[in-house]
Motif scaffolding. Structure first.
Motif, PDB file in Angstrom:
ATOM      1  N   HIS A   1      31.189  47.440  44.331  1.00 56.28           N
ATOM      2  CA  HIS A   1      32.419  47.009  44.982  1.00 56.28           C
ATOM      3  C   HIS A   1      32.424  45.485  45.196  1.00 56.28           C
ATOM      4  CE1 HIS A   1      35.474  47.781  48.480  1.00 56.28           C
ATOM      5  NE2 HIS A   1      35.960  47.036  47.535  1.00 56.28           N
TER       6      HIS A   1
ATOM      7  N   TRP B   1      37.967  40.666  40.770  1.00 58.71           N
ATOM      8  CA  TRP B   1      39.378  40.903  41.109  1.00 58.71           C
ATOM      9  C   TRP B   1      40.328  39.915  40.428  1.00 58.71           C
ATOM     10  CZ3 TRP B   1      40.346  45.468  43.034  1.00 58.71           C
ATOM     11  CH2 TRP B   1      39.370  46.112  43.812  1.00 58.71           C
TER      12      TRP B   1
ATOM     13  N   LEU C   1      41.770  50.459  41.286  1.00 59.81           N
ATOM     14  CA  LEU C   1      40.458  50.176  41.886  1.00 59.81           C
ATOM     15  C   LEU C   1      40.559  50.077  43.414  1.00 59.81           C
ATOM     16  CD1 LEU C   1      39.017  47.611  39.296  1.00 59.81           C
ATOM     17  CD2 LEU C   1      38.180  49.946  39.726  1.00 59.81           C
TER      18      LEU C   1
ATOM     19  N   ILE D   1      33.262  43.358  41.905  1.00 58.86           N
ATOM     20  CA  ILE D   1      34.460  43.562  41.070  1.00 58.86           C
ATOM     21  C   ILE D   1      35.151  42.211  40.822  1.00 58.86           C
ATOM     22  CG2 ILE D   1      36.798  44.567  41.018  1.00 58.86           C
ATOM     23  CD1 ILE D   1      34.845  46.769  40.695  1.00 58.86           C
TER      24      ILE D   1
END
Lengths: 192, 192
Positions: A142, A147, A159, A145
């Motif tokens: 997490h 983004w 996601l 990621i």
């Protein structure tokens, strides 16, 4: 569309009798050429180990969004089901063998005439490798990621939904849901 | 498909380089004409009164399955979302104003290259009337559903799912779910 795919005569854009929107119609053989949205189907391949979850992402080797990260997915083909498309696309783009769980997200992208769907999936093993349409494939926790380097808003939203549900599941506060969402184009962005 | 819709040259069925299945390809302008499944979107319009639920069905005025009963629905159009398609098709076929609830069922029909989806919907009033593609439109209680006169297996399955969930909701034993199912053609039936 310029010509009839049945008889090669030029088509005209007009509202057929009994219809309420313009279609490409052949003036010679009268065939109406309907155009409809397409489905893009993929998966969220997850790997759980030592109390952490990681998601498999692919870096695109094709346009649009060359070099950006995406969940494995692609256009659904004739003669297949949504879940078979998810397994096939995951295999083609990431080489990963997955066990599908439930359909997790459905996202409308009306400005490009697409509906995107993603299945939750469990990686059976770590034998994945970049397919022809991927530059690289790797697992992301997490916290890692990328983004700002994701290929499409549907990937970002899926996601987000996933990590929200994952937190709930870990807290014993519910199960994975089924999520729907619309991606509406913002005027100042050239692509969605 | 016989001719290229971009340049009118005859197309050939062949596997393009880097692909793994046959496509219609133009030998002149090299356009690849992909063919993909279509979405059929509809609703389950319900009316609750005096502790009973009734579902709105339409009797088809068009082929295939002329004269058979169906939930309102039809092909999703470009530039719209799945839920907008459900509202539009419900309005067109039954004249009914509905308030959509959640996406309730997704059914694969791979042999005809279709995915059917149905939204739960609440009728806002009883001002419905047959649209151009319907012979008649009426409400059916569970006991009156014309199971042997339904147009398609996806309608039958969606209604089964609905009445099962409705019974659970009435018993205080859960909420409406999201259901997926595949319709696989049986050999001895000429149409699905």
């Amino acid at each position: 569309m310029k010509f009839c795919s049945e008889c090669a005569h030029p088509v005209e854009l007009l509202v057929p009798e009994g219809d309420n929107r313009p279609r490409y119609v052949c003036a010679q053989c009268a065939t109406i050429h309907y155009q409809n949205p397409k489905m893009v189907i993929g998966s969220i391949p997850i790997w759980e180990e030592a109390g952490e979850v990681a998601v498999l992402l692919c870096r695109r080797a094709i346009e649009p969004r060359y070099g950006k990260w995406t969940l494995p997915g692609g256009f659904m083909e004739n003669n297949e089901t949504t879940w078979a498309a998810a397994i096939r696309e995951t295999q083609e783009e990431s080489g990963a063998d997955v066990e599908l769980r439930t359909l997790f997200a459905l996202l409308n992208v009306p400005q490009v005439h697409q509906v995107h769907m993603f299945y939750l999936a469990r990686l059976k093993n770590l034998d994945f490798c970049a397919g022809e349409e991927s530059l690289e494939v790797r697992l992301f926790n997490h916290a890692d990621i990328p983004w700002d380097e994701l290929a499409f808003p549907t990937i970002r939203k899926t996601l987000k939904f996933f990590f929200e549900d994952y937190a709930k599941v870990q807290a014993g506060d519910g199960d994975y849901g089924f999520h729907t969402h619309d991606i509406i184009k913002r005027q100042n962005r050239p692509d969605f």
